[in-house]
Write a protein that holds these residues in place. Sequence first.
Motif, PDB file in Angstrom:
ATOM      1  N   UNK A 447     -41.746 -34.418  47.428  1.00 18.47           N
ATOM      2  CA  UNK A 447     -42.153 -34.049  46.068  1.00 18.47           C
ATOM      3  C   UNK A 447     -42.108 -35.227  45.113  1.00 18.47           C
ATOM      4  N   UNK A 448     -41.199 -36.178  45.325  1.00 17.82           N
ATOM      5  CA  UNK A 448     -41.031 -37.292  44.393  1.00 17.82           C
ATOM      6  C   UNK A 448     -41.512 -38.619  44.948  1.00 17.82           C
ATOM      7  N   UNK A 449     -42.033 -38.636  46.197  1.00 17.35           N
ATOM      8  CA  UNK A 449     -42.517 -39.861  46.831  1.00 17.35           C
ATOM      9  C   UNK A 449     -41.430 -40.936  46.821  1.00 17.35           C
ATOM     10  N   UNK A 450     -40.277 -40.588  47.347  1.00 17.58           N
ATOM     11  CA  UNK A 450     -39.144 -41.508  47.406  1.00 17.58           C
ATOM     12  C   UNK A 450     -38.578 -41.503  48.821  1.00 17.58           C
ATOM     13  N   UNK A 451     -37.679 -42.439  49.071  1.00 15.50           N
ATOM     14  CA  UNK A 451     -36.918 -42.482  50.313  1.00 15.50           C
ATOM     15  C   UNK A 451     -35.442 -42.394  49.978  1.00 15.50           C
ATOM     16  N   UNK A 452     -34.664 -41.851  50.902  1.00 16.16           N
ATOM     17  CA  UNK A 452     -33.219 -41.707  50.726  1.00 16.16           C
ATOM     18  C   UNK A 452     -32.536 -42.447  51.875  1.00 16.16           C
ATOM     19  N   UNK A 453     -31.657 -43.388  51.520  1.00 12.90           N
ATOM     20  CA  UNK A 453     -30.932 -44.168  52.513  1.00 12.90           C
ATOM     21  C   UNK A 453     -29.449 -43.838  52.404  1.00 12.90           C
ATOM     22  N   UNK A 454     -28.858 -43.378  53.506  1.00 11.87           N
ATOM     23  CA  UNK A 454     -27.458 -42.992  53.537  1.00 11.87           C
ATOM     24  C   UNK A 454     -26.621 -44.115  54.161  1.00 11.87           C
ATOM     25  N   UNK A 459     -25.336 -42.910  48.975  1.00  7.99           N
ATOM     26  CA  UNK A 459     -26.754 -42.982  49.327  1.00  7.99           C
ATOM     27  C   UNK A 459     -27.537 -43.563  48.159  1.00  7.99           C
ATOM     28  N   UNK A 460     -28.703 -44.103  48.485  1.00 10.09           N
ATOM     29  CA  UNK A 460     -29.614 -44.691  47.498  1.00 10.09           C
ATOM     30  C   UNK A 460     -30.953 -43.967  47.561  1.00 10.09           C
ATOM     31  N   UNK A 461     -31.565 -43.801  46.406  1.00 13.02           N
ATOM     32  CA  UNK A 461     -32.911 -43.238  46.293  1.00 13.02           C
ATOM     33  C   UNK A 461     -33.841 -44.362  45.847  1.00 13.02           C
ATOM     34  N   UNK A 462     -34.877 -44.616  46.639  1.00  8.65           N
ATOM     35  CA  UNK A 462     -35.792 -45.720  46.374  1.00  8.65           C
ATOM     36  C   UNK A 462     -37.220 -45.201  46.295  1.00  8.65           C
TER      37      UNK A 462
END
Length: 638
Positions: A447-454, A459-462
């Motif tokens: 929905x937000x065109x992002x990636x989530x790195x754990x 975690x980071x949202x990019x």
Amino acid sequence: MTNPENSKAGNSPSLPSVFAVNNIKNHVSVTLGMDNDQYRLWVALFTNYAKANRVLHHIIDPKKKATKPLTDEETELWETIDATVLQWIYATISTDLLHTVVEDDSTAMECWNRIRDIFQDNQHSRAVTLEQEFSHTVMADFATASAYCQRLKNLADQLKNVGSPVSDTRLVLQLVSGLTNAYHSVGTIIRQRSPLPSFAQARSMLTLEEAGIAKQAATGASSSAMYANDSDASPTASILGRPPSQGKSNKNKKKGKGGKGKQGDNGQNNQPAVPAMTMSNPWQAAAYGGGYGNFGSWPWGPSPWACPPCPYPTAPWTRPQAPWTRPPGGIRPPNATARPQAYTTESPPSQTDIEQAMYTLGLSPPEPWYMDTGATSHMTSTTGNLSSFTNSSISNSILVGNGQSIPIIGTGTTILPKPHPPLSLNNILYAPKIVKNLVSVRKFTTDNSVTVEFDPFGFCVKDYKTGTRLMRCESQGALYPITPTSQVHHPAAFAALESTIWHDRLGHPGDVIFNSLRLKNLINCNSSNKKTICHSCSIGKHIKQPFVPSTTRTYMPFDIIHSDLWTSPISSSAGHRYYLVLLDDYTNYLWTFPLAKKSQVFDVFIKFHNFVKTQFERNIKTLQCDNGREFDNGPLTD
């Protein structure tokens, strides 16, 4: 199979009506998913539409065997209609179910039977689970009476699908047993009717009762506003619904109608009597502001009030059990029976007024959201996290890991609050019985065109396209909550590096552009007085003479041979460092000869010339080169 309906009189073929269907979803509006709620409704709609188009025998084996196709044309028509019906099935089921039942070279009846087996296998196990859920369904878990009734009806339909039908009488009894206290009266009416009303009638009675309760609540709210605006009246007058006392005058007394006592007592100045409201929390008062002053020394006076009265009535009016007549003399003796009051006295309330409740609400932080890679949808247990909310008219449920189902009341949307970036959470399922607020990682990223790195610490949202970090949330426990964090601020200037490095990174800009970037603080360079010359810029800025378009034309092979000798900076494994290239102008055929020394060019060319003369019976007419030193020798010139 042939359909007699597809042929008119005179055996002239007509186009079957099945081919005129443009969109099957206009007629079968239910999309069948992997859950069992919609299967019976989907089957009813689909079979009815198939029967209307005379293709029911393509999905359900008829009792009377139809005639097999005799000709190739009839066989082709039957296969075309069957493929169309199969396409109808594929268009009205979900993607997950489609991947489960699709097979190559399958007929519509085979696909129909596979779907039936999915939803009707293990009937006894399904019946036990559905029976338990049906018996424990109560109205308190639903937002409206219609949703409660619809859920019971869906469970009854599912039990019927697995061979355990629920009678209408039992459905009504289960409906009544799960009602809340607010619907106790209508539940009693339904139970005492003989015979019991049908489920449709009981449902209608519940919805009408719900509408009446809502109307009564709206009327009470308007009455509350009326009482709240009367701020100048005394507390007694506000509660009893009459104007405050104007003194001790007992003049102009008149009998009340209906023999219910007298009006005008205690200086009410002939105001019409209004039924007194029953108050659950009377106000603590030292003196009664009526016509007789202070009643504190009399035991039969008004009982004390524990807290200020509400500006609106909270309970219906209680009529006194017997009328009271004033004794002669004007003052009631102390030993007389106490006058019935128009309110009821209860224990003093706890100190949780509105102000304190709002203060406590402000101190309680909202339940955070938790990232969940296994959730298929966002889920929340309170509507306070939602910016918009819609009640669900169709009862659905969430299947958790232990096999239990949690009812869904509605759906909503929200946006992560500041200081988070404005990332949206769409289609959030509102389930009051869920323990944690869950964020579906799959839906969040799409929905937000992002990636989530754990990582082990959070975690980071990019951003998906640029890789820019949008937010960082730290985790100190076993879960990954969305914790308050500050937005990532990107510096306007990059780290200080050598000017040569920036020159290479920025695509070799000139001094004017480079100095402009430095003055605007877009880049930061280390101070260095050493001036260097960029070799790439020097080579790229060399001025060369343009090549003149060639007018030479060749008509036979070997009329012109183009030659060149290339020197490799690294020797090959065989010791070759030079490569002689010979290209025929007419055929564009290329010969490559690896050489160890430049002096071998003449010998190789002589061998090539003899090869051409022997194999092709042609002579090389012209040799064209770049005037390199490899061809500048005596034997080749001679």
